[in-house]
Design an enzyme around this catalytic site. Structure first.
Site, short mmCIF file in Angstrom:
data_model
loop_
_atom_site.label_atom_id
_atom_site.label_comp_id
_atom_site.label_asym_id
_atom_site.label_seq_id
_atom_site.Cartn_x
_atom_site.Cartn_y
_atom_site.Cartn_z
N GLU A 105 45.23 84.81 71.84
CA GLU A 105 45.36 84.69 70.52
C GLU A 105 46.74 83.79 70.22
O GLU A 105 47.40 83.71 69.35
CB GLU A 105 45.86 86.20 69.89
CG GLU A 105 44.52 86.99 69.60
CD GLU A 105 45.01 88.23 68.89
OE1 GLU A 105 45.91 88.35 68.36
OE2 GLU A 105 44.09 89.09 69.07
C1 LIG Z 1 42.30 86.98 79.16
C2 LIG Z 1 42.10 86.09 78.22
C3 LIG Z 1 41.20 86.38 77.01
C4 LIG Z 1 40.94 85.41 76.01
N1 LIG Z 1 40.07 85.93 75.02
C5 LIG Z 1 39.41 84.90 74.62
C6 LIG Z 1 38.24 84.89 73.61
O1 LIG Z 1 37.71 86.23 73.37
N2 LIG Z 1 37.78 83.96 72.74
C7 LIG Z 1 38.41 82.79 72.98
O2 LIG Z 1 37.99 81.93 72.26
N3 LIG Z 1 39.50 82.55 73.50
C8 LIG Z 1 39.83 83.39 74.46
N4 LIG Z 1 41.03 83.33 75.23
C9 LIG Z 1 41.68 82.04 75.14
C10 LIG Z 1 43.01 82.20 74.91
O3 LIG Z 1 43.10 82.16 73.35
C11 LIG Z 1 43.56 80.59 75.49
O4 LIG Z 1 43.87 80.86 76.96
C12 LIG Z 1 44.66 80.12 74.74
O5 LIG Z 1 44.44 79.63 73.52
C13 LIG Z 1 45.54 78.96 75.47
O6 LIG Z 1 44.60 78.27 76.05
P1 LIG Z 1 45.05 77.71 77.59
O7 LIG Z 1 44.81 79.14 78.67
O8 LIG Z 1 43.88 76.75 77.86
O9 LIG Z 1 46.21 77.10 77.73
P2 LIG Z 1 46.82 75.74 77.48
O10 LIG Z 1 46.33 75.23 76.23
O11 LIG Z 1 46.27 74.94 78.72
O12 LIG Z 1 48.20 75.59 77.43
C14 LIG Z 1 49.13 75.88 78.57
C15 LIG Z 1 50.55 76.16 77.97
O13 LIG Z 1 51.21 75.18 77.24
C16 LIG Z 1 51.70 75.54 75.99
N5 LIG Z 1 51.42 74.66 75.05
C17 LIG Z 1 50.17 73.87 74.66
N6 LIG Z 1 50.54 73.16 73.58
C18 LIG Z 1 51.59 73.42 73.06
C19 LIG Z 1 52.53 72.70 72.13
N7 LIG Z 1 51.95 71.89 71.37
N8 LIG Z 1 53.75 72.89 72.29
C20 LIG Z 1 54.25 73.91 72.94
N9 LIG Z 1 53.61 74.56 74.22
C21 LIG Z 1 52.36 74.19 74.06
C22 LIG Z 1 50.62 76.77 75.92
O14 LIG Z 1 51.51 77.66 74.89
C23 LIG Z 1 50.79 77.35 77.01
O15 LIG Z 1 52.04 78.02 77.51
C24 LIG Z 1 41.35 84.22 76.36
C25 LIG Z 1 42.09 83.86 77.43
C26 LIG Z 1 42.67 84.86 78.18
C27 LIG Z 1 43.45 84.60 79.27
#
Ligand SMILES: Cc1cc2nc3c(=O)[nH]c(=O)nc-3n(C[C@H](O)[C@H](O)[C@H](O)COP(=O)(O)OP(=O)(O)OC[C@H]3O[C@@H](n4cnc5c(N)ncnc54)[C@H](O)[C@@H]3O)c2cc1C
Length: 823
Positions: free
Chosen positions: A502
């Site tokens: 989220e």
């Molecule tokens: C167990 C699990 C369940 C999930 N369930 C769902 C689901 O049901 N449906 C769905 O659609 N998604 C789901 N997600 C996806 C989840 O919402 C994403 O993992 C989340 O949005 C972050 O994306 P990412 O993991 O690709 O991290 P990335 O986007 O690669 O980010 C990596 C890091 O960089 C930071 N970051 C990125 N941009 C910025 C910025 N501009 N400023 C500061 N920091 C930044 C982030 O906060 C994070 O710490 C799930 C994820 C997990 C792990």
């Protein structure tokens, strides 16, 4: 000195008027009258009256002449404003327009109207909701065997899936007319808390269908046909939903999704109909492996203009039934040993008709708005409730364990080092439960709490992580050794999941809380932006001038309020509350003014660059968050009838919040790029330096004492957790034993003393206790109680061991798919 009286009086009256925030005209009149009156009364020289009056008039006359002010001041400022203010992207605009502003707006005002908070009705569960918690939820919790779920099955047992469906756990947000439970947000939150206190896997499974996904989206945007078909099926679990937004290339920046759907004709249920041919690659999708219906976000393209002139319609949402040709679904990710169903969803040339678009073809291209509008509601409940349930269990488990576990002849909770961790667990749980309750109550009042939901998501999960780490530390080896008797290890492993989903927390803190909060909650910024964008120049200037000068008055007032309240260390001002909490309201008044001042100054000095100064923006977000959390705690204290026994918890959490607020403001000022402005800000915000201190050791001692014995405050603190002492619930059983453990303590002390002095002999406990009874040191009842407590406690200090084979995965391992494809 006599000649300075008019000037000094004028300044004092002017500042008082600014402190009280009276309007421009009244401020002008009051100050002029004060200069004149004071001069005449004091018998000052006529020049000593005239000079300050003229100086004052030079400033205020232009301000009080609207035509002149507009032409000479506001018009050039409007020009500059339009040049330096960054244009909002469509995504940002959508995010800003979604959601409502509740009490958090008051916190940004520098002068909160506490009656708005305290006038809110106390959140209450209905009779049906209570019955559900006491019935189906209790029953479910009694069946949860976390070790079986997380280690043996890597899934919920079949009958538990069935139980959840039959009892409509997946339909809490669905109205009764569609067969759902139609629960309030408070009840929804209470159900998740209780389940989460037993199992993160089960809680996540229940949370997802009730959060942002097909049901929520259909309720708001679905066509009647879609609602009538899907909602009853979602309510009783015939359909298991998931929602797929995230993919390998679109994580935090979800709008950049590369998944697309081309408008075309295709085969559907025997006919040739207009629809979209979808190609997508999604990952991390909760419930996907078992989903029967996939909610999908994609970019909709219409290159042949089959629907109209537009070729790129934008982000659109569709529902794809599991058996649709080309849908690849079923494999699983393995999120940190918390095996809720989660996995990738892929598709190539998957055709669905336009009737499968959520809301039908009219809602094509509206997907991002739909998601953002609904996001705050789910985000205000699921993760804050899960974190709160875990925190309540953390208090119950760690408080009891710290009393039961003895080392050096004492309960470990008696040692100051352990006490420090216990105090953090208790204090932060008090804050987390208040926060979670506040956001659920906001949803029940009909708000779409965009900013509070981000605050709740971030802080509840971060504090959940802290509480879990402290609980592990207090449990020592008992927390580390996994097995059926370990009630902590899996939660600790899984805590980063809550941080990520989220919206991952770093971004939530750096970009969302203040980024949205500053514009949404600020009384004038959004209005200014809207005024500056008006098409007609005359309207634009008139509106801009009006808002701008109210904004300037607001800024001046906040500078005065921040300085005066800082100088008096928040000792003045009329506030609500009782003798214990009035000083807390005053402190929040002070920091509200300081936040408004520093936030305004940051926006003024840094302009559009503030968006990229994430460390500044994050700290300002922290201040807003702690103000919101502290207010939620005060509301909770009032709602619960000002219980004296809660005061140490409230005080600990409150001091923690104000200390953190101070450090966040200090961080902004210390790192502010313009050093001259920083110097001025420091003088206005901290005229006496940084005076807030973290909670004292004495306070921590009182919180730890609450946690280690059954009492009213503790019962309230853990009321969100499942505490029935069933076979599967060691925390409940440990708590049930606590009164006997406490009753046995003086007997144990007497016994140990006799052993130490040699009065009692024997090689082991059995021999020694028999000797103690024989020598009349212990009565027979005392011996019985001590023996009972010792044997009953043994279970709670025990850990598991396994044969090597038991620890090996039972199935033949396959390489993970992603590695295979790389190879
Ligand atoms: C167990 C699990 C369940 C999930 N369930 C769902 C689901 O049901 N449906 C769905 O659609 N998604 C789901 N997600 C996806 C989840 O919402 C994403 O993992 C989340 O949005 C972050 O994306 P990412 O993991 O690709 O991290 P990335 O986007 O690669 O980010 C990596 C890091 O960089 C930071 N970051 C990125 N941009 C910025 C910025 N501009 N400023 C500061 N920091 C930044 C982030 O906060 C994070 O710490 C799930 C994820 C997990 C792990």
């Amino acid at each position: 000195m006599l000649q300075l009286i008019p000037l000094i009086t004028g300044i004092l009256v002017s500042l008082t008027a600014a402190y009280l925030r009276i309007g421009l005209r009244l401020w002008t009149a009051a100050t002029a009258v004060a200069i004149l009156g004071a001069g005449l009364l004091a018998g000052s020289h006529w020049l000593a009256i005239l000079l300050p009056l003229l100086g004052f008039a030079a400033i205020t006359v232009p301000l009080n002449l609207p035509g002149f002010r507009r032409a000479r001041i506001s018009a050039p400022l409007l020009k500059i404003y339009r040049k330096v203010t960054p244009n909002l992207s469509e995504t940002e605009q959508t995010a800003l327009e979604a959601g409502t502003v509740g009490f958090e707006g008051q916190l940004f005002s520098g002068k909160p109207d506490w009656s708005e908070l305290l006038g809110q009705a106390r959140p209450e569960l209905s009779v049906d909701e209570k019955a559900f918690l006491d019935g189906p939820v209790e029953q479910l919790c009694s069946q949860i065997n976390e070790w079986q779920i997380s280690h043996e099955l890597a899934d919920l047992p079949e009958d538990m899936w069935e139980y959840l469906k039959v009892n409509r756990f997946f339909g809490m947000i669905i109205p009764k007319q569609y067969g759902g439970l139609q629960f309030s947000a408070l009840a929804h939150s209470a159900v998740l808390q209780k389940i989460a206190s037993m199992s993160a896997t089960v809680a996540s499974t229940v949370a997802v269908p009730n959060s942002l996904g097909p049901a929520e989206l259909l309720l708001h945007y679905g066509t009647e046909e879609q609602k009538n078909y899907y909602l009853p099926r979602l309510a009783d679990g015939r359909e298991v939903p998931c929602f797929a937004l995230t993919g390998p290339y679109a994580g935090s920046d979800a709008t950049s999704l590369p998944d697309y759907g081309i408008v075309c004709k295709g085969e559907w249920e025997g006919g040739n109909v207009l629809g979209v041919r979808l190609t997508f690659d999604k990952r991390y999708i909760t419930l996907a492996p078992v989903a029967t219906i996939v909610g999908l976000a994609f970019r909709m393209l219409d290159p042949e203009n089959l629907l109209g002139d537009e070729e790129d319609l934008g982000i659109t949402l569709a529902l794809i039934p599991r058996d649709t040709d080309g849908l690849e679904i079923g494999r699983r990710h393995f999120p940190l040993n918390v095996p809720f169903q989660n996995g990738p969803v892929r598709g190539k040339d998957v055709f669905v008709p336009l009737s499968q678009l959520i809301g039908g073809p009219e809602m094509a291209g509206q997907g991002w708005r739909m998601l953002v509008e609904c996001l705050s509601v789910g985000r205000a409940i699921s993760l804050p409730s899960n974190a709160t349930g875990g925190a309540c269990a953390g208090v119950a488990a760690t408080g009891a364990y710290a009393r039961i576990r003895k080392q050096f002849g004492l309960a470990i909770g008696r040692f100051e080092g352990v006490e420090e961790a216990l105090a953090r667990i208790g204090g932060l749980t008090y804050a987390t439960t208040a926060l979670s309750r506040a956001t659920a109550a906001a949803v029940d009042r009909g708000e779409k709490p965009a900013v509070p939901s981000a605050i709740a998501k971030y802080h509840a999960t971060e504090w959940g992580r802290q509480i879990c780490t402290d609980a592990m530390d207090v449990h020592g080896g008992k927390g580390v050794i996994l097995g059926p008797s370990n009630y902590l290890g899996r939660s600790w492993q899984g805590v980063p999941i809550m941080i990520t989903v989220e919206g991952a927390n770093i971004m939530t803190r750096s970009l969302m809380i203040f980024g949205q909060g500053a514009i949404r909650c600020h009384p004038y910024v959004l209005e200014e932006m809207q005024a500056a964008a008006l098409p007609d120049y005359g309207d634009r200037l008139r509106k801009f001038d009006d808002v701008l000068f109210r904004h300037i008055g607001f800024g001046f007032s906040n500078a005065v309020r921040s300085f005066v309240l800082g100088l008096t260390h928040s000792k003045i001002g009329s506030v609500p509350g009782d003798a214990y909490t009035r000083r807390y309201y005053r402190k929040l008044n002070r920091y509200s003014a300081a936040l408004a001042l520093v936030a305004d100054t940051s926006m003024l000095v840094l302009g559009g660059k503030l968006k990229f100064k994430e460390k500044i923006s994050a700290r300002l977000g922290d201040v807003l968050s702690y103000l919101y959390i502290a207010s939620s705690m005060l509301k909770r204290y009032e709602d619960e009838g000002r219980p004296v026994s809660d005061q140490p918890l409230l005080a600990w959490a409150f001091h923690e919040c104000t200390w953190r607020m101070q450090m966040a403001l200090d961080g902004v000022i210390r790192n502010f790029p313009n050093r001259f402005v920083a110097f001025k800000l420091r003088a206005l915000v901290f005229p006496l330096g940084r005076r807030e201190v973290p909670p004292s050791d004495r306070l921590g001692h009182r919180v730890a004492a609450i946690m280690m014995a059954p009492n009213e405050a503790r019962a309230r603190l853990i009321s969100g957790a499942y505490m029935t002492p069933t076979e599967n619930n060691p925390i409940g059983r440990m708590n049930a034993l606590l009164p006997e453990v406490i009753a046995a303590e003086p007997i144990e002390r007497k016994f140990l003393k006799a052993v130490k002095t040699g009065e009692v002999g024997g090689l082991d406990f059995e021999a020694q206790i028999a000797d103690a009874e024989a020598k009349g040191i212990l009565s027979s009842a005392e011996r019985k109680l001590l023996e009972h407590v010792r044997s009953a406690s043994f279970e709670f200090i025990s850990v598991d061991d396994f044969e090597s084979e038991e620890l090996r995965a039972a199935v033949k391992k396959k390489e993970p798919k992603s590695l295979r494809s790389v190879a």
